[in-house]
Scaffold this active site. Sequence first.
Site, PDB file in Angstrom:
ATOM      1  N   ALA A   1      31.967  30.266  44.172  1.00  0.00           N
ATOM      2  CA  ALA A   1      31.445  31.000  45.330  1.00  0.00           C
ATOM      3  C   ALA A   1      31.856  30.829  47.082  1.00  0.00           C
ATOM      4  O   ALA A   1      32.037  31.424  47.842  1.00  0.00           O
ATOM      5  CB  ALA A   1      30.254  32.319  45.033  1.00  0.00           C
TER       6      ALA A   1
ATOM      7  N   LYS B   1      32.179  34.125  50.893  1.00  0.00           N
ATOM      8  CA  LYS B   1      32.693  33.436  52.180  1.00  0.00           C
ATOM      9  C   LYS B   1      34.186  32.897  52.853  1.00  0.00           C
ATOM     10  O   LYS B   1      34.030  32.629  53.502  1.00  0.00           O
ATOM     11  CB  LYS B   1      31.550  32.211  51.167  1.00  0.00           C
ATOM     12  CG  LYS B   1      30.689  32.919  51.246  1.00  0.00           C
ATOM     13  CD  LYS B   1      30.118  33.889  50.325  1.00  0.00           C
ATOM     14  CE  LYS B   1      28.430  34.236  50.080  1.00  0.00           C
ATOM     15  NZ  LYS B   1      27.645  34.830  48.784  1.00  0.00           N
TER      16      LYS B   1
HETATM   17  C1  LMR Z   1      23.314  34.385  48.510  1.00  0.00           C
HETATM   18  O1  LMR Z   1      23.040  33.868  47.676  1.00  0.00           O
HETATM   19  O2  LMR Z   1      22.888  34.686  49.709  1.00  0.00           O
HETATM   20  C2  LMR Z   1      24.257  34.495  48.434  1.00  0.00           C
HETATM   21  O3  LMR Z   1      25.463  34.874  47.550  1.00  0.00           O
HETATM   22  C3  LMR Z   1      24.471  36.982  49.025  1.00  0.00           C
HETATM   23  C4  LMR Z   1      23.694  37.693  47.624  1.00  0.00           C
HETATM   24  O4  LMR Z   1      24.886  38.205  47.616  1.00  0.00           O
HETATM   25  O5  LMR Z   1      23.021  37.375  47.477  1.00  0.00           O
END
Ligand code: LMR
Length: 394
Positions: free
Chosen positions: A210, A243
């Site tokens: 991600a 992201k």
């Molecule tokens: C996070 O871990 O903060 C991001 O991946 C956003 C989410 O959806 O939790």
Amino acid sequence: MLTNLQAQPEDKIMALMAMYRADPRDNKIDLGVGVYKNAQGVTPVMRAIKAAEQQLWEAEQTKAYTGLAGDPAYGRALSGLVLGNAVEAERLALAAQPGGTGAIHQAAELIKAANPDATVWLSAPTWPNHPAILRHVGLAMGEYRYFDNDTRGVDFDGMMDDLKGAKAGDVVLLHGCCHNPTGANLTLPQWSELIALMQDSGLVPMIDIAYQGFGDGLDEDAAATRLVASAMPEVLIAASCSKNFGIYRERTGLLMAISEKADQTALTQQNLSSLNRLNFSFPPDHGARLVTMILEDDALRADWMAELEEVRLGMLGLREQLATELRARTGSDRFGFIAEHRGMFSRLGATPEQVAKMREDHGIYMVGDSRLNIAGLNRTTVPILAQAIAETGV
Ligand code: LMR
């Protein structure tokens, strides 16, 4: 009927977002949810996304449905970005998904359909939505040691020991790069050792990627995923564009399923399309189309890569600054790991009480396990955070 509903467990990241919004203090600092903010505290729309949106607005002739697995051009473009030439296209089944979360969910459903007895092994700790989704889908879970609280690095021996307890057919959920929530990552030689263990034990890797481009660079961050993809017979990969393209709310993700033999791919693909149909029918297209346009156009791609690189280097600079400020304020090197970690997050190692104290006394919001969103900082807020950490005695 609705009166029978049970309250659902709260996602701690979402709960923290709500607390931050409700805090009236002007000087509050949000280091919770993983969203990049620039020096002005804004999450900007990237230049290439704006340009692609303008082109799309002028050229788009229809909003009719695409395919159940999304536009194949999107699958080709994004799988190319993640995998390079690591896998023959004939072994790849691809399905566009509403974000990385959608891809994780769909992967879980695919595992459930293919091997309901599989245990999915998660790093301790991991992104809290991983176990929540797997529980929701009804898959068994196991945990492998990952983060060493003393060194703030990876407990690789513990990880390997725990994965020796996995049975053939089990799935190992791995973070392709920029581990969330810790920021601590395996080295490539460690990935090779892990691959050997997964091969020997007949385990199936599932990679959540991600944050490609947020750690050491686009290709560097994909190197481990490519290594796994080229070495293992079957691999599931959930990719997110939230992201690295800054299109969080457009929900743009991709599930890639690599089959051992090319003659399996059509059946895998048909299952992916069917799961999409059952869950939401056609996947969202807007973000996927922008990503495709950017990746297929040399000028847009170059501009996107340049802006992403600025973001990445900015985060590395903030890591260095924070480590230096903490060294000065605490007179110790114990926060040096912050400069070594990669990606949006680092786990600070503060107790829940210390995290709460920093929130109450300084308006600094981080997740209760002391996960810090480095990308939520800027040059001005770093010294404020460092002072708060030092004062709180972390
Ligand atoms: C996070 O871990 O903060 C991001 O991946 C956003 C989410 O959806 O939790």
